[in-house]
Design a protein around this motif. Structure first.
Motif, PDB file in Angstrom:
ATOM      1  N   ARG A 194      -6.446   2.223   5.608  1.00 26.96           N
ATOM      2  CA  ARG A 194      -6.807   2.821   4.321  1.00 26.96           C
ATOM      3  C   ARG A 194      -5.911   4.023   4.006  1.00 26.96           C
ATOM      4  O   ARG A 194      -5.432   4.179   2.880  1.00 26.96           O
ATOM      5  CB  ARG A 194      -8.272   3.240   4.319  1.00 26.96           C
ATOM      6  N   THR A 195      -5.678   4.842   5.017  1.00 30.47           N
ATOM      7  CA  THR A 195      -4.813   6.009   4.825  1.00 30.47           C
ATOM      8  C   THR A 195      -3.409   5.573   4.431  1.00 30.47           C
ATOM      9  O   THR A 195      -2.777   6.174   3.562  1.00 30.47           O
ATOM     10  CB  THR A 195      -4.751   6.845   6.121  1.00 30.47           C
ATOM     11  N   PHE A 196      -2.925   4.503   5.063  1.00 33.93           N
ATOM     12  CA  PHE A 196      -1.567   4.049   4.795  1.00 33.93           C
ATOM     13  C   PHE A 196      -1.400   3.572   3.360  1.00 33.93           C
ATOM     14  O   PHE A 196      -0.411   3.900   2.701  1.00 33.93           O
ATOM     15  CB  PHE A 196      -1.188   2.928   5.769  1.00 33.93           C
ATOM     16  N   ILE A 197      -2.348   2.783   2.850  1.00 37.18           N
ATOM     17  CA  ILE A 197      -2.152   2.185   1.514  1.00 37.18           C
ATOM     18  C   ILE A 197      -2.717   3.031   0.373  1.00 37.18           C
ATOM     19  O   ILE A 197      -2.373   2.800  -0.782  1.00 37.18           O
ATOM     20  CB  ILE A 197      -2.733   0.755   1.445  1.00 37.18           C
ATOM     21  N   TYR A 198      -3.574   4.013   0.708  1.00 33.56           N
ATOM     22  CA  TYR A 198      -4.114   4.880  -0.343  1.00 33.56           C
ATOM     23  C   TYR A 198      -3.558   6.303  -0.274  1.00 33.56           C
ATOM     24  O   TYR A 198      -3.744   7.080  -1.210  1.00 33.56           O
ATOM     25  CB  TYR A 198      -5.646   4.935  -0.271  1.00 33.56           C
ATOM     26  N   GLY A 199      -2.925   6.654   0.845  1.00 32.93           N
ATOM     27  CA  GLY A 199      -2.307   7.969   0.953  1.00 32.93           C
ATOM     28  C   GLY A 199      -3.276   9.126   0.873  1.00 32.93           C
ATOM     29  O   GLY A 199      -2.914  10.217   0.433  1.00 32.93           O
ATOM     30  N   GLY A 200      -4.510   8.910   1.277  1.00 34.55           N
ATOM     31  CA  GLY A 200      -5.489   9.991   1.239  1.00 34.55           C
ATOM     32  C   GLY A 200      -6.196  10.124  -0.093  1.00 34.55           C
ATOM     33  O   GLY A 200      -7.144  10.916  -0.227  1.00 34.55           O
ATOM     34  N   GLY A 201      -5.775   9.364  -1.134  1.00 34.12           N
ATOM     35  CA  GLY A 201      -6.427   9.418  -2.444  1.00 34.12           C
ATOM     36  C   GLY A 201      -7.243   8.167  -2.695  1.00 34.12           C
ATOM     37  O   GLY A 201      -7.641   7.462  -1.761  1.00 34.12           O
ATOM     38  N   ASP A 202      -7.490   7.865  -3.979  1.00 34.03           N
ATOM     39  CA  ASP A 202      -8.268   6.665  -4.297  1.00 34.03           C
ATOM     40  C   ASP A 202      -7.454   5.664  -5.127  1.00 34.03           C
ATOM     41  O   ASP A 202      -7.991   4.706  -5.660  1.00 34.03           O
ATOM     42  CB  ASP A 202      -9.555   7.043  -5.046  1.00 34.03           C
ATOM     43  N   ARG A 203      -6.139   5.919  -5.223  1.00 32.04           N
ATOM     44  CA  ARG A 203      -5.264   5.014  -5.970  1.00 32.04           C
ATOM     45  C   ARG A 203      -4.429   4.197  -4.998  1.00 32.04           C
ATOM     46  O   ARG A 203      -3.728   4.740  -4.143  1.00 32.04           O
ATOM     47  CB  ARG A 203      -4.330   5.809  -6.900  1.00 32.04           C
ATOM     48  N   LEU A 204      -4.501   2.886  -5.143  1.00 35.29           N
ATOM     49  CA  LEU A 204      -3.749   1.997  -4.259  1.00 35.29           C
ATOM     50  C   LEU A 204      -2.256   2.159  -4.498  1.00 35.29           C
ATOM     51  O   LEU A 204      -1.787   2.119  -5.629  1.00 35.29           O
ATOM     52  CB  LEU A 204      -4.158   0.543  -4.530  1.00 35.29           C
ATOM     53  N   ASN A 205      -1.498   2.357  -3.410  1.00 31.83           N
ATOM     54  CA  ASN A 205      -0.045   2.467  -3.489  1.00 31.83           C
ATOM     55  C   ASN A 205       0.543   1.064  -3.305  1.00 31.83           C
ATOM     56  O   ASN A 205       0.608   0.542  -2.195  1.00 31.83           O
ATOM     57  CB  ASN A 205       0.467   3.426  -2.399  1.00 31.83           C
ATOM     58  N   VAL A 206       0.958   0.464  -4.427  1.00 30.49           N
ATOM     59  CA  VAL A 206       1.442  -0.918  -4.407  1.00 30.49           C
ATOM     60  C   VAL A 206       2.679  -1.059  -3.514  1.00 30.49           C
ATOM     61  O   VAL A 206       2.831  -2.051  -2.797  1.00 30.49           O
ATOM     62  CB  VAL A 206       1.759  -1.405  -5.841  1.00 30.49           C
ATOM     63  N   ALA A 207       3.544  -0.046  -3.532  1.00 31.14           N
ATOM     64  CA  ALA A 207       4.752  -0.102  -2.703  1.00 31.14           C
ATOM     65  C   ALA A 207       4.396  -0.175  -1.217  1.00 31.14           C
ATOM     66  O   ALA A 207       5.039  -0.896  -0.447  1.00 31.14           O
ATOM     67  CB  ALA A 207       5.630   1.116  -2.978  1.00 31.14           C
ATOM     68  N   LYS A 208       3.367   0.563  -0.808  1.00 34.89           N
ATOM     69  CA  LYS A 208       2.948   0.534   0.595  1.00 34.89           C
ATOM     70  C   LYS A 208       2.341  -0.825   0.968  1.00 34.89           C
ATOM     71  O   LYS A 208       2.516  -1.303   2.088  1.00 34.89           O
ATOM     72  CB  LYS A 208       1.934   1.648   0.876  1.00 34.89           C
ATOM     73  N   VAL A 209       1.619  -1.420   0.024  1.00 32.42           N
ATOM     74  CA  VAL A 209       1.064  -2.760   0.269  1.00 32.42           C
ATOM     75  C   VAL A 209       2.202  -3.763   0.456  1.00 32.42           C
ATOM     76  O   VAL A 209       2.153  -4.620   1.342  1.00 32.42           O
ATOM     77  CB  VAL A 209       0.146  -3.192  -0.901  1.00 32.42           C
ATOM     78  N   GLU A 210       3.241  -3.634  -0.369  1.00 29.87           N
ATOM     79  CA  GLU A 210       4.400  -4.523  -0.236  1.00 29.87           C
ATOM     80  C   GLU A 210       5.086  -4.313   1.114  1.00 29.87           C
ATOM     81  O   GLU A 210       5.486  -5.278   1.777  1.00 29.87           O
ATOM     82  CB  GLU A 210       5.382  -4.266  -1.384  1.00 29.87           C
ATOM     83  N   ASP A 211       5.238  -3.037   1.517  1.00 30.29           N
ATOM     84  CA  ASP A 211       5.839  -2.746   2.829  1.00 30.29           C
ATOM     85  C   ASP A 211       5.020  -3.393   3.945  1.00 30.29           C
ATOM     86  O   ASP A 211       5.564  -3.962   4.895  1.00 30.29           O
ATOM     87  CB  ASP A 211       5.895  -1.228   3.071  1.00 30.29           C
TER      88      ASP A 211
END
Length: 465
Positions: free
Chosen positions: A356-373
């Protein structure tokens, strides 16, 4: 002898059929220890320890740093000495080899990729160890053979390093039993392409809690969440808990730690390039903060836990092998495919939090680039290991680079596994995250539709919603 080292020599022999565990004549490797090596090594270690112990007790306030350094070196020396003496006990090495073979064969993605020669315990003793003979090309020979001094040879060496790194990530973070002597002479590339790992005198064990903490640390480091890496380093025993709890001290440590870790692990290149980056940082504001950190380190020194010494040695050697094939080799980038697979497939509470920390970065917005990574890393590891497995199982191997391409119209191994995760009947955290994002998307679409309807109504006040 067919091979020789500082403490022993290796001979090639044949077991008679009536003495072989297979009931047939069996070619074996017999390693014999040199005479009087235990006494020589013990005396050397005792002498070195006496010198270091002397510096641990040097009096005077001005020698405080010297005493601290000596005490740290003493802990490292005690660990190294213990492991080195274990390496002289071939019965211990035989037990290590049997366990290593068992545990690597128990990991599905490694079973047909890594070969651990079987130890013949009935023909092993304190000074002699006997194993099955394995044919192949040593990594040292691969590096020096002129016929591999071309583009195809370079690609093959890079493929071997990638395979090695994947095997070591599984040992480090999954089985917890790590081969700690990864010099090129201990690896063979078999004719079918499997990687053979030899010499089990120097092994180290990583406890389950440490394995999880290292996965969390690498996930946070890859995601650039350097504040969390400080907490991870406390858990792993590198940094004082008292230092991490003080907000003012965290402000000093955090930025320097972020820049330094990025330079050492996220950036590619060898030592000279990393030193150049660190020198540039020293001229910036980070350098000014670094002066404060130096003062702080006198009160709270960053220590290297004794258990980590052999881990560092192993991965330092692997990074050196990687740099020999690619001058921009970045160890963290190369390790990430395994981390991605672990984050997606391990459903334990701590891995859920790290994902969760990896793909949300501590917030509540999904980081699409991290999901792709994440999906790209998962696919890279899974498909590469499946390609190796298929070659070994079908027996169609050769000393060549494996292709992980999937025939047209077929799903690759990574896609199949991701689909199994998404639709697993027992449920998992990946499913929960997908549902959470789907609900959020539906809620957002519903709200937008409602706003459009409301705005079309006659007399609807603007901004009422």
């Amino acid at each position: 002898p067919v091979a020789a080292a500082s403490i022993g020599q290796v001979y090639k022999a044949v077991l008679r059929a009536d003495a072989s565990p297979t009931g047939e004549r069996m070619t074996v490797a017999v390693k014999c220890q040199r005479p009087n090596i235990l006494e020589t090594v013990t005396l050397d270690l005792l002498t070195i320890r006496g010198v270091v112990d002397f510096f641990c007790t040097v009096p005077g306030e001005g020698n405080k740093k010297l005493r601290q350094d000596a005490q740290g070196l003493l802990a490292v020396l005690d660990l190294a000495a213990t492991r080195f003496l274990e390496e002289l006990d071939y019965l211990q090495e035989a037990a290590n080899g049997a366990r290593f073979e068992r545990e690597m064969n128990a990991v599905p993605v490694m079973r047909d990729v890594v070969k651990v020669p079987s130890v013949l315990l009935d023909y092993s003793s304190r000074y002699v160890i006997t194993q099955e003979w394995v044919e192949g090309v040593k990594l040292t020979d691969l590096e020096g053979d002129p016929k591999y001094a071309n583009e195809e040879g370079a690609a093959l060496r890079a493929d071997v390093v990638r395979k090695l790194l994947n095997a070591y990530m599984v040992q480090f973070l999954e089985t917890g039993f790590l081969h700690a002597d990864p010099h090129p002479g201990n690896f063979l590339i078999q004719p079918d392409g499997r990687l053979c790992i030899m010499d089990y005198g120097m092994m180290t064990e990583i406890l389950p809690d440490q394995r999880l903490a290292f996965v969390e640390y690498m996930a946070h480091l890859t995601a650039g969440q350097y504040s969390k890496t400080l907490d991870d380093l406390v858990t792993l025993g590198f940094v004082s808990e008292e230092l991490a709890k003080d907000p003012a001290k965290r402000e000093v440590v955090g930025p320097v730690l972020a820049q330094t870790l990025s330079a050492l692990y996220a950036e590619g290149g060898g030592l000279d390039k990393k030193v150049e980056i660190l020198d540039q940082q020293a001229q910036s504001r980070i350098g000014e903060i670094g002066d404060k950190l130096e003062e702080l380190s006198k009160e709270y020194p960053i220590t290297l836990p004794p258990y980590f010494i052999l881990i560092l040695r192993a991965f330092g050697t692997l990074e050196g092998l990687g740099l020999s094939t690619n001058s921009d080799f970045a160890i963290l980038e190369e390790c990430f495919p395994y981390i991605a697979r672990r984050l997606l497939s391990d459903d334990s509470p701590r891995m859920r939090s790290a994902l969760r920390t990896f793909i949300y970065g501590g917030g509540d917005r999904l980081n699409v680039a991290k999901v792709e990574d994440l999906t790209r890393g998962f696919g890279s590891f899974t498909n590469a290991m499946e390609a190796e497995r298929k070659v070994a199982v079908t027996g169609e191997g050769s000393l060549a680079v494996r292709s992980s391409a999937t025939p047209s119209g077929q799903l690759d191994a990574a896609t199949k596994e991701l689909l199994e995760l998404m639709f697993a009947p027992e449920g998992n955290y990946v499913q929960e995250l997908i549902i959470e994002e789907a609900v959020r998307a539906v809620d957002s679409l519903s709200r937008d539709a409602l706003v459009q309807v409301w705005q079309r109504l006659p007399g609807a006040p603007p901004g009422a919603l």
